[in-house]
Design a protein around this motif. Structure first.
Motif, PDB file in Angstrom:
ATOM      1  N   VAL A  62      24.014  43.620  30.006  1.00 36.15           N
ATOM      2  CA  VAL A  62      24.144  42.229  29.575  1.00 36.15           C
ATOM      3  C   VAL A  62      24.112  41.347  30.817  1.00 36.15           C
ATOM      4  CG1 VAL A  62      25.531  40.537  28.340  1.00 36.15           C
ATOM      5  CG2 VAL A  62      25.531  42.926  27.596  1.00 36.15           C
ATOM      6  N   SER A  63      23.271  40.334  30.803  1.00 41.26           N
ATOM      7  CA  SER A  63      23.093  39.502  31.995  1.00 41.26           C
ATOM      8  C   SER A  63      23.998  38.288  32.032  1.00 41.26           C
ATOM      9  CB  SER A  63      21.625  39.047  32.084  1.00 41.26           C
ATOM     10  OG  SER A  63      21.250  38.314  30.925  1.00 41.26           O
ATOM     11  N   THR A  64      24.706  37.985  30.953  1.00 43.09           N
ATOM     12  CA  THR A  64      25.587  36.813  30.934  1.00 43.09           C
ATOM     13  C   THR A  64      26.771  37.014  31.880  1.00 43.09           C
ATOM     14  OG1 THR A  64      25.001  36.452  28.611  1.00 43.09           O
ATOM     15  CG2 THR A  64      26.945  35.295  29.455  1.00 43.09           C
ATOM     16  N   PRO A  65      26.859  36.269  32.975  1.00 46.92           N
ATOM     17  CA  PRO A  65      27.904  36.562  33.975  1.00 46.92           C
ATOM     18  C   PRO A  65      29.321  36.314  33.479  1.00 46.92           C
ATOM     19  CG  PRO A  65      26.706  34.546  34.530  1.00 46.92           C
ATOM     20  CD  PRO A  65      25.951  35.186  33.415  1.00 46.92           C
ATOM     21  N   ASP A  66      29.499  35.366  32.550  1.00 44.52           N
ATOM     22  CA  ASP A  66      30.851  35.071  32.068  1.00 44.52           C
ATOM     23  C   ASP A  66      31.370  36.120  31.094  1.00 44.52           C
ATOM     24  OD1 ASP A  66      30.883  32.776  33.577  1.00 44.52           O
ATOM     25  OD2 ASP A  66      30.317  31.452  31.919  1.00 44.52           O
ATOM     26  N   LEU A  67      30.493  36.964  30.579  1.00 50.79           N
ATOM     27  CA  LEU A  67      30.906  38.020  29.657  1.00 50.79           C
ATOM     28  C   LEU A  67      31.411  39.202  30.476  1.00 50.79           C
ATOM     29  CD1 LEU A  67      30.917  38.724  26.582  1.00 50.79           C
ATOM     30  CD2 LEU A  67      28.825  40.023  27.025  1.00 50.79           C
ATOM     31  N   SER A  91      34.067  43.537  25.104  1.00 53.60           N
ATOM     32  CA  SER A  91      33.609  42.433  25.944  1.00 53.60           C
ATOM     33  C   SER A  91      34.386  41.176  25.570  1.00 53.60           C
ATOM     34  CB  SER A  91      32.106  42.200  25.751  1.00 53.60           C
ATOM     35  OG  SER A  91      31.819  41.835  24.403  1.00 53.60           O
ATOM     36  N   LEU A  93      34.431  36.720  26.064  1.00 58.95           N
ATOM     37  CA  LEU A  93      34.180  35.384  26.574  1.00 58.95           C
ATOM     38  C   LEU A  93      35.439  34.576  26.316  1.00 58.95           C
ATOM     39  CD1 LEU A  93      30.568  34.290  25.497  1.00 58.95           C
ATOM     40  CD2 LEU A  93      31.395  34.648  27.821  1.00 58.95           C
ATOM     41  N   PRO A 118      27.197  42.877  23.310  1.00 58.94           N
ATOM     42  CA  PRO A 118      26.443  41.670  23.664  1.00 58.94           C
ATOM     43  C   PRO A 118      26.684  40.480  22.740  1.00 58.94           C
ATOM     44  CG  PRO A 118      24.995  43.619  23.462  1.00 58.94           C
ATOM     45  CD  PRO A 118      26.306  43.962  22.827  1.00 58.94           C
ATOM     46  N   ALA A 121      27.978  36.746  23.669  1.00 57.17           N
ATOM     47  CA  ALA A 121      27.028  35.913  24.403  1.00 57.17           C
ATOM     48  C   ALA A 121      26.017  35.257  23.483  1.00 57.17           C
ATOM     49  CB  ALA A 121      26.307  36.752  25.457  1.00 57.17           C
ATOM     50  N   SER A 122      25.573  35.976  22.429  1.00 57.74           N
ATOM     51  CA  SER A 122      24.603  35.385  21.513  1.00 57.74           C
ATOM     52  C   SER A 122      25.260  34.504  20.465  1.00 57.74           C
ATOM     53  CB  SER A 122      23.792  36.499  20.833  1.00 57.74           C
ATOM     54  OG  SER A 122      24.622  37.362  20.077  1.00 57.74           O
TER      55      SER A 122
END
Length: 508
Positions: A62-67, A91, A93, A118, A121-122
């Protein structure tokens, strides 16, 4: 003889992905079930209140840094909490306004077998600012899914759609039964240590250990399709831990899995009629037929060709299973009608179809150790262990014959034998919705849902006392929040932010 039944009853996770995102007969064994086992509501080993004892780090794939992700250790067998353990990856957020934070909004993937890590993030961009302010969004991969001690069945690739099914071709039952037995035996060789414990009830017990590891007294939850079923099982086992639950197009725990699969067959037929009518109205664009009957006949002819021999186009041999998966992806969601019609038109003309989604689930990038056939293996493992399946092949033969008369397109496929007829016994008991004593939930459904017909969602809402049902008139599945219906989204948002359910069932 032509084979007209090579169509796949895909798991809900597949449809969500392409749309924007199973000892004896079933009855007597279920009636003798023991009281459901609830795991003790204690923190998982190595955890602490507030989640402070969890080690948060980057999420694999997963590329979302805040996750940020962490591992929660859970028992393989909740009846032996001090025995072998596995890990479940979660995970998070963080809520955007700590001063107004209410708690966690937990979620996971459908299927069973869809990843949940993931999802925060979505989901975040589609949720209102009010919801984001109040909740940490927490996703998790269920036991044996992707990052959470993944399993496989030793096969070189996934099945189309990640769902094991065979076409119930006339005269082919002995061969298909033998193939189902071989597959079950391969799964035992590859992952026999895990199979008895791959149940929705155990995933719900894992959820409560996640809750404890995060230091929460209660959890709120958003689950679509199979994940909605998981939410109802959690509420049955841990009603005192339920805060605000949104169950989007939930599968009914009282009918899993064979009765549910066969029960939704008429909706599959109706979905095909809708797709055919849509394409017939655009004959000049797709050339599949000027009437719904002509379009349906063209689709069947293409499937028949592929059943006799794969259709080779552009270096790829399209099988009946792959094309069946493509068709089911189309009938699950009206937004996929155009993509699917164009693909079948291309195949009919000998051109390579262009698809925005893979027919076979891809391995998750950046997640090591995931077997090549992982999603198919996980899906069948949960379906086989969740509830008893008939062991007598004559049951399947009888049902195939009955369904062929009433629902010739999809009935034989949904009634056909599969590896669950040869599966090792689960070390668990089904958790029935009729035992649910959780607080009222908000249930969401689309009126023309093929994957989980609205009658199923209505039954879930009726079983959980005080719940409310919100419907939209759409041909889609699990519509919150991505379908974009303003009334539906506002109703869910109001419930999550205030805890107030509608005064009555609502049609948006």
């Amino acid at each position: 003889m032509p084979v007209r039944k090579a169509l796949l009853a895909l798991p809900a996770a597949f449809a969500v992905a392409v749309a924007p995102a199973w000892s004896g007969g079933t009855g007597a064994a279920a009636a003798r079930q023991a009281p459901p086992l609830a795991a003790p509501a204690v923190a998982a080993p190595g955890s602490a209140t507030g989640g402070k004892g969890l080690r948060w780090e980057a999420c694999a794939g997963v590329s979302t840094p805040d996750l940020r992700c962490a591992r929660v250790t859970v028992p393989l067998d909740h009846r032996r909490p001090r025995g072998r353990t596995i890990s479940v990856v979660i995970s998070r957020l963080a809520a955007t306004d700590p001063a107004r934070r209410r708690g966690v909004l937990l979620t996971t993937g459908g299927g069973p077998g869809g990843p949940g890590v993931p999802l925060p993030a979505s989901l975040a961009p589609a949720l209102s600012a009010e919801v984001r302010a109040r909740y940490d969004l927490v996703g998790f991969d269920m036991r044996f899914v992707e990052r959470s001690t993944p399993i496989g069945c030793g096969q070189p690739e996934e099945e189309p759609g990640g769902f094991w099914v065979r076409p119930a071709a006339p005269g082919r039952f002995p061969a298909e039964a033998a193939e189902a037995r071989r597959y079950a035996e391969a799964c035992v060789r590859a992952s026999g240590w895990a199979l008895p414990h791959a149940t929705t009830a155990n995933a719900a017990r894992d959820m409560d250990l996640i809750r404890a590891a995060l230091g929460e007294e209660k959890i709120s939850y958003l689950g679509g399709s199979y994940a909605g079923l998981l939410g109802t099982v959690y509420g049955t086992l841990f009603p005192h831990r339920v805060d605000r639950f949104v169950l989007d197009s939930p599968v009914n725990a009282d009918t899993i899995w064979r009765p549910y699969e066969m029960g939704r067959t008429p909706a599959f037929e109706e979905g095909t009629v809708a797709l055919a009518a849509w394409a017939a109205g655009r004959h000049s664009e797709y050339g599949l037929g000027e009437t719904p009957a002509q379009v349906r006949a063209m689709l069947i002819e293409i499937l028949d060709r592929a059943a006799r021999a794969p259709i080779v186009i552009g270096g790829h041999a399209w099988t009946a299973g792959e094309l069946g998966a493509l068709l089911v992806a189309g009938i699950y969601d009206e937004r996929a009608f155009g993509v699917v019609a164009a693909a079948f038109a291309a195949v009919a003309a000998g051109r390579e179809p262009s698809l925005p989604f893979p027919i076979r689930p891809p391995r998750p990038e950046g997640v090591p150790g995931v077997p090549a056939d992982h999603h198919t293996a996980t899906n069948i493992a949960y379906r086989c262990a969740d509830a008893p399946w008939p062991r007598d092949p004559r049951v399947y033969l009888r049902d195939i014959a009955s369904q062929r008369d009433r629902h010739p397109l999809f009935g034989p496929v949904n009634a056909n034998i599969n590896p669950c007829a040869f599966w090792p016994p689960a070390r668990d008991e089904p958790v029935r919705l009729d035992g649910n004593r959780a607080p009222a939930a908000l249930v969401v459904a689309a009126l023309r849902d093929v994957a989980v017909p609205p009658s199923v969602s209505r039954a879930v809402a009726a079983r959980i006392r005080g719940s409310r049902l919100v419907t939209i008139d759409a041909h889609t599945h699990a519509p919150f929040p991505h379908y974009g219906n303003a009334c539906l989204n506002a109703t869910v948002t109001h419930y999550l932010t205030t805890g107030e359910l509608p005064a009555a069932d609502t049609a948006c």
